[in-house]
Write a protein that holds these residues in place. Structure first.
Motif, mmCIF file in Angstrom:
data_model
loop_
_atom_site.group_PDB
_atom_site.id
_atom_site.type_symbol
_atom_site.label_atom_id
_atom_site.label_comp_id
_atom_site.label_asym_id
_atom_site.label_seq_id
_atom_site.Cartn_x
_atom_site.Cartn_y
_atom_site.Cartn_z
ATOM 1 N N GLN A 164 -9.515 3.012 -4.395
ATOM 2 C CA GLN A 164 -8.380 2.122 -4.173
ATOM 3 C C GLN A 164 -8.596 0.790 -4.891
ATOM 4 N N GLU A 165 -9.814 0.263 -4.813
ATOM 5 C CA GLU A 165 -10.119 -0.987 -5.512
ATOM 6 C C GLU A 165 -10.016 -0.812 -7.013
ATOM 7 N N LEU A 166 -10.415 0.377 -7.505
ATOM 8 C CA LEU A 166 -10.372 0.637 -8.940
ATOM 9 C C LEU A 166 -8.941 0.704 -9.457
ATOM 10 N N VAL A 167 -8.091 1.479 -8.800
ATOM 11 C CA VAL A 167 -6.712 1.641 -9.292
ATOM 12 C C VAL A 167 -5.889 0.371 -9.079
ATOM 13 N N LEU A 168 -6.267 -0.429 -8.080
ATOM 14 C CA LEU A 168 -5.556 -1.687 -7.837
ATOM 15 C C LEU A 168 -6.227 -2.869 -8.532
ATOM 16 N N GLN A 169 -7.245 -2.548 -9.338
ATOM 17 C CA GLN A 169 -7.958 -3.547 -10.145
ATOM 18 C C GLN A 169 -8.558 -4.653 -9.279
ATOM 19 N N LYS A 170 -9.260 -4.210 -8.236
ATOM 20 C CA LYS A 170 -9.929 -5.149 -7.332
ATOM 21 C C LYS A 170 -11.440 -4.910 -7.328
ATOM 22 N N GLU A 171 -11.985 -4.551 -8.485
ATOM 23 C CA GLU A 171 -13.415 -4.256 -8.569
ATOM 24 C C GLU A 171 -14.246 -5.491 -8.216
ATOM 25 N N LYS A 172 -15.316 -5.249 -7.518
ATOM 26 C CA LYS A 172 -16.148 -6.338 -7.010
ATOM 27 C C LYS A 172 -17.238 -6.708 -8.004
ATOM 28 N N SER A 173 -17.414 -7.999 -8.243
ATOM 29 C CA SER A 173 -18.482 -8.489 -9.118
ATOM 30 C C SER A 173 -19.773 -8.631 -8.330
ATOM 31 N N SER A 177 3.445 -1.394 -8.285
ATOM 32 C CA SER A 177 3.308 -2.524 -9.212
ATOM 33 C C SER A 177 2.176 -2.313 -10.211
ATOM 34 N N LYS A 178 1.150 -1.566 -9.829
ATOM 35 C CA LYS A 178 0.023 -1.301 -10.728
ATOM 36 C C LYS A 178 0.197 0.001 -11.504
ATOM 37 N N GLY A 179 1.296 0.702 -11.256
ATOM 38 C CA GLY A 179 1.553 1.947 -11.987
ATOM 39 C C GLY A 179 0.562 3.052 -11.671
ATOM 40 N N VAL A 180 0.116 3.131 -10.428
ATOM 41 C CA VAL A 180 -0.859 4.148 -10.027
ATOM 42 C C VAL A 180 -0.184 5.510 -10.000
ATOM 43 N N SER A 181 -0.831 6.508 -10.568
ATOM 44 C CA SER A 181 -0.253 7.852 -10.621
ATOM 45 C C SER A 181 -0.227 8.488 -9.242
ATOM 46 N N SER A 182 0.704 9.426 -9.067
ATOM 47 C CA SER A 182 0.819 10.129 -7.784
ATOM 48 C C SER A 182 -0.436 10.938 -7.489
ATOM 49 N N CYS A 225 -2.140 8.221 8.154
ATOM 50 C CA CYS A 225 -2.092 8.354 6.691
ATOM 51 C C CYS A 225 -0.837 7.697 6.120
ATOM 52 N N LEU A 226 0.299 7.923 6.770
ATOM 53 C CA LEU A 226 1.547 7.327 6.299
ATOM 54 C C LEU A 226 1.535 5.809 6.449
ATOM 55 N N THR A 227 0.903 5.330 7.513
ATOM 56 C CA THR A 227 0.791 3.878 7.703
ATOM 57 C C THR A 227 -0.001 3.244 6.561
ATOM 58 N N ASP A 228 -1.138 3.861 6.220
ATOM 59 C CA ASP A 228 -1.949 3.342 5.107
ATOM 60 C C ASP A 228 -1.190 3.428 3.792
ATOM 61 N N LEU A 229 -0.445 4.518 3.602
ATOM 62 C CA LEU A 229 0.325 4.680 2.362
ATOM 63 C C LEU A 229 1.391 3.605 2.229
ATOM 64 N N PHE A 230 2.168 3.386 3.279
ATOM 65 C CA PHE A 230 3.256 2.404 3.212
ATOM 66 C C PHE A 230 2.725 0.972 3.095
ATOM 67 N N MET A 231 1.554 0.708 3.677
ATOM 68 C CA MET A 231 0.968 -0.628 3.557
ATOM 69 C C MET A 231 0.572 -0.950 2.120
ATOM 70 N N ASN A 232 0.237 0.087 1.340
ATOM 71 C CA ASN A 232 -0.220 -0.128 -0.033
ATOM 72 C C ASN A 232 0.783 0.360 -1.078
ATOM 73 N N LEU A 233 1.934 0.843 -0.636
ATOM 74 C CA LEU A 233 2.886 1.469 -1.560
ATOM 75 C C LEU A 233 3.351 0.516 -2.657
ATOM 76 N N TRP A 234 3.680 -0.720 -2.290
ATOM 77 C CA TRP A 234 4.155 -1.669 -3.295
ATOM 78 C C TRP A 234 3.065 -1.973 -4.325
ATOM 79 N N ASN A 235 1.816 -2.085 -3.865
ATOM 80 C CA ASN A 235 0.706 -2.319 -4.798
ATOM 81 C C ASN A 235 0.538 -1.144 -5.758
ATOM 82 N N TYR A 236 0.671 0.083 -5.233
ATOM 83 C CA TYR A 236 0.569 1.261 -6.103
ATOM 84 C C TYR A 236 1.662 1.247 -7.169
#
Length: 356
Positions: free
Chosen positions: A132-141, A40-45, A27-38
């Protein structure tokens, strides 16, 4: 019976402790891998917490084999270091007989893991990915381009430059129609086609025909226009990860790929992996039994090192065979099951030469 009870009472606390530890690491590995994206996108805790929560069942599914391997290896090595295994062997009980209850637990857990993945891991992991795609604005067309679709058992082939899912329309469409012997029957072109009343309505369609003067354009028979009923969902950019769907949905998706004449080797190998991976639990226990008694010193560190090494070797082998299956160097079924069979053989050999 007292020996079995004593063994299980020693095993389960170690297993649960190891499981919690490895789940936290994943869980911590996944969190740290995406922490900067969270950040930069202002994702809430709160959203980040929900993403981690949805990811927990997947981490449990990954961590169970490692925890089982570590718990079994550590427990048996600890018994050996304290001479408890020697006392058991002296009473006429072999190592295999002593560990049979663990193997039965591993088999039961293997079947449980299959259903756990299908009914718990897949839905929660899908929610995690989508959120994750929604909060990071990676929605698929769902729009698609450069489309080639085979329909009606290969009798009809659609080729389009672009599909617009919002209006269910194809642009620059060629429709090739073949007879039962797959001989060319007609080739039709249209600027665009719209999905209306369960049919593709072609705009100003023309048919290319051979004549003495060469290829000419002619009007299209109504009978041919009624054949174009492949649903719009087929033309969508609906590439999905087989890992994110259950076995039934994965099977239906593979059937769709085969029907459309698209490559499906990678999807098949991942589908077969859904059945082979749960047996890793049995393999790791079998492997840990064979590795037991290798040292009396630093039991914790040695057990952890052996566990991580064995798991890494298994996953590397599986990664190689899955890649080979993806590129059709080996059959998908072989790619999914070969690592399992290989490590069963290795575990059997280790058990044969284990200290008893």
């Amino acid at each position: 019976m007292k020996i079995i009870t004593y063994m299980l009472r020693s095993f389960f606390p170690i297993f649960l402790g190891a499981l919690i530890f490895f789940v936290l690491v994943l869980c911590l590995t996944d969190l740290f891998m995406n922490l900067w994206n969270y950040i930069s996108k202002g994702v809430s805790s709160k959203d980040v917490g929900m993403i981690i929560l949805y990811y927990v069942p997947k981490t449990v599914w990954y961590a169970i084999p490692i925890a089982m391997l570590f718990a079994t290896a550590y427990m048996l090595s600890d018994f050996y270091a304290r001479n408890e295994l020697l006392a058991i062997f002296a009473s006429g009980i072999s190592l295999f007989r002593f560990t049979v209850p663990l193997l039965f637990i591993a088999v039961a857990m293997s079947f449980a893991m299959f259903f756990f993945e299908d009914y718990v891991v897949v839905p929660t992991y899908t929610k995690k990915v989508h959120m994750q795609e929604l909060v990071l604005q990676k929605e698929k067309s769902m729009n698609n381009d450069r489309i080639v679709i085979m329909s009606d058992e290969g009798k009809i082939v659609y080729k389009a430059d672009f599909y617009d899912d919002s209006v269910k329309r194809l642009y620059t469409v060629y429709c090739l129609i073949r007879d039962d012997e797959k001989n060319l029957r007609a080739l039709i072109y249209s600027d665009n086609a719209s999905w209306i009343d369960g049919k593709w309505k072609l705009s100003n369609p023309v048919e290319y025909k051979n004549s003495d003067e060469g290829i000419v354009m002619a009007s299209v028979e109504e009978e041919l226009l009624d054949l174009f009923d492949e649903p719009p969902e087929t033309f969508r950019n609906n590439t999905i990860s087989v890992e994110e769907v259950n076995t039934r949905q994965a099977r239906e998706y593979i059937e769709h790929l085969e029907k459309a004449g698209l490559p499906s080797a990678e999807e098949k190998s991942v589908y077969y992996k859904k059945f082979s991976f749960p047996f890793v639990v049995f393999i790791v226990v079998f492997l840990a039994v064979g590795l037991s008694g290798k040292t009396r010193k630093n039991v914790l560190l040695v057990s952890l090192a052996l566990s991580i090494t064995a798991v890494v070797l298994f996953y590397v082998t599986q990664m190689i065979t899955m890649l080979m299956a993806k590129f059709q160097a080996i059959p998908p079924l072989f790619g999914a099951w070969f690592p399992v069979m290989l490590f069963i053989i290795i575990s059997t050999m280790l058990l044969k030469y284990a200290k008893t």
